[in-house]
Design a protein around this motif. Structure first.
Motif, mmCIF file in Angstrom:
data_model
loop_
_atom_site.group_PDB
_atom_site.id
_atom_site.type_symbol
_atom_site.label_atom_id
_atom_site.label_comp_id
_atom_site.label_asym_id
_atom_site.label_seq_id
_atom_site.Cartn_x
_atom_site.Cartn_y
_atom_site.Cartn_z
ATOM 1 N N SER A 19 45.106 40.444 38.522
ATOM 2 C CA SER A 19 44.082 39.431 38.297
ATOM 3 C C SER A 19 43.196 39.375 39.536
ATOM 4 N N ARG A 57 40.869 36.787 39.996
ATOM 5 C CA ARG A 57 40.255 35.452 39.999
ATOM 6 C C ARG A 57 39.947 34.960 41.412
ATOM 7 N N PRO A 71 40.093 35.132 31.998
ATOM 8 C CA PRO A 71 40.406 35.777 33.276
ATOM 9 C C PRO A 71 39.989 37.249 33.315
ATOM 10 N N HIS A 108 35.010 38.692 43.027
ATOM 11 C CA HIS A 108 35.139 38.231 41.645
ATOM 12 C C HIS A 108 33.781 38.038 40.971
#
Length: 150
Positions: free
Chosen positions: A96, A98, A123, A103
């Motif tokens: 991920s 995030r 996400p 990002h």
């Protein structure tokens, strides 16, 4: 994202061009329930030799990624003429992004490639490519080339 990270084996142009020409990845994951596969839309992040995709952690494949980040996948076109078929098999690891400093830039890159996703709060994940095996029947039937991250 056109900067190159030094010390990484470049993905051959034919493979990179093919990755950029497609947009659906069949992603295979593994967890305590076993193997699972799901199709996801992706964008290519050239500098990191990676693919970006969206997925909720509430999905089977999304929750699997939290357990085991190792994945396999395929990308293929749907040509009826076998002589025109091309496709990729791949492995990599997913995380991920995030909280990553890039990002916002990665989300913008993804939204440019898949504009229908703009505004969604799903996400964002980064699939760091480890191996690519490209089959290109336009060269000759069964022609294969392989890339391995070094």
């Amino acid at each position: 994202m056109s900067t190159r990270i030094h010390g990484i084996n470049p993905i051959p142009a034919a493979i990179l061009d093919y990755l950029k020409s497609q947009h659906v990845l069949s992603l295979a994951t593994n967890d305590a329930q076993g193997l699972w596969a799901a199709n996801v839309f992706y964008a290519v992040e050239e500098a990191r030799q990676a693919l970006l995709f969206l997925s909720e952690t509430s999905t089977r494949h999304g929750s699997s990624l939290l357990v085991d980040a190792r994945v396999a996948g395929t990308i293929s076109d749907q040509q009826r003429d076998i002589a025109l078929l091309q496709g990729l098999q791949l492995t990599g690891t997913v995380r991920s992004v995030r909280l990553h400093r890039l990002h916002r830039a990665w989300r913008d890159l993804y939204n440019q490639r898949i504009p229908e996703a703009a505004g969604r709060m799903t996400p964002l994940w980064l699939l760091q490519l480890e191996t690519l095996k490209f089959t290109d029947n336009t060269q000759r039937f069964g022609h294969k080339s392989t890339w391995i991250r070094t």
